[in-house]
Design a protein around this motif. Structure first.
Motif: not given
Length: 344
Positions: A85-94
């Motif tokens: 979640y911390e590292q990929s949150g922005k990739d998930i909600f792109k």
């Protein structure tokens, strides 16, 4: 006395950081009290249930170890789910287009976020593991828009019927397909059946009650079709919203303005109702010790399920850490109970 132990995790988008933080700590304490540094959460539950972001975490925790790994019983430790979640949150909600003042208006015509980041992440972390290969019993929710029915992904059905067996990555994609955020998930079973699914939070944002019912009709290795007295539930929310909506503003809202608040209200409201029902259900049977609910208040973080900014992610993690710091003894007691209540 031994119990069937169930872990239940609510939906809530990026707010899944909160239960992920608390569960990472709980796993550390299970390792400490058991004396096993390689212990993972799934070792101490007979069933894990989840909706939306909680469904994603469920699938993550139930992954079997990599082939050849003889040290761990699971593929990942709980702190690795938090890191995801911390590292990929922005990739998930792109966003499909750059966020701006008018972007929310696109809800009327399209979803806000691309699915590429989420699907790529799931493919990388989950690989080709199937639901039928999940380590323990599970219940993951979704809603079929073509058949107009609720869907429960469970391991027994996956093992017995190829048309109910899916890749775990697809189960996670389906349960988290929140309307307005992501497009409908089209997934194909091992038997070649196509399903068109959206977020399970549409009917069960808090899946604890669904898990309780499912457990009573499940033949566990340790106990077949357990009674209520035999079931221990740990239920985690993704944070209780405390900020209300302004009446003067809301009274004149239209479809576009109500879209996101309605989703937030529905999710938090349904979670609260299920918790109250579960608490009373166990209380009237004098079984209060068999049901635990953890759902810290959201004071500083943005309650929106898609705010994956670095600042908000840090605030969400702080909510989890603050709860841990204030409730260390309580969480340690739960860890000890999970070990003590194993059915031997």
């Amino acid at each position: 006395m031994g119990k069937i132990r169930i872990l239940s995790i609510d939906g809530g988008g990026i707010r899944g950081i909160i239960p992920a933080t608390i569960l990472a700590y709980l796993e550390e304490r299970l390792q400490y009290f058991s004396g096993n540094p390689n212990a993972v959460l799934a070792d101490y539950f007979e069933m894990i249930a989840g909706t939306s972001t909680g469904g994603l975490l469920t699938c993550f925790y139930l992954l079997p170890p990599m082939q050849g790994d003889t040290e761990k019983t699971g593929r990942y430790f709980a702190h690795e789910a938090l890191a995801l979640y911390e590292q990929s949150g922005k990739d998930i909600f792109k966003p499909k287009v750059p966020m701006g003042a008018l972007t929310r208006a696109r809800i009327l015509f399209d979803d806000l976020y691309t699915t590429e980041g989420l699907e790529g992440l799931l493919a990388d972390r989950f690989g080709a593991v199937k639901l039928s290969e999940a380590r323990k019993h599970c219940l993951v929710t979704a809603y079929d828009i073509t058949e107009r029915r609720s869907v429960f992904f469970t391991r027994p059905e996956a093992q017995n019927y190829p048309h109910r067996d899916y890749y775990l990555r697809d189960v996670a994609r389906a349960t988290s397909a929140a309307p307005t955020f992501f497009e409908v998930a089209k997934i194909t079973s091992m038997g070649g059946k196509n399903s068109y699914l959206i977020d399970g939070g549409m009917f069960a944002n808090n899946p604890a009650a669904c898990a309780l019912v499912e457990a009573q009709k499940t033949d566990f290795e340790e106990k077949k079709r357990p009674n209520i007295e035999d079931i221990y539930i740990l239920s985690l929310g993704t944070g209780k919203p405390v900020k209300g909506y302004d009446f003067e503003k809301a009274r004149n809202w239209g479809i576009m303005s109500w879209a996101i608040p309605l989703l937030n209200i529905f999710n938090s409201g349904s979670s609260e109702v299920v918790d109250a029902q579960m608490e009373n259900f166990y209380k009237v049977r004098n079984l209060e010790g068999n049901y635990h609910r953890i759902d810290p208040k959201l004071t500083m973080p943005n309650e929106e399920m898609d705010d994956a900014s670095d600042h908000n992610i840090a605030l969400l993690k702080d909510v989890g850490m603050n709860y841990i710091n204030k409730q260390t003894k309580y969480l340690d007691r739960i860890a000890e109970e999970l070990i003590e209540k194993a059915l031997l």
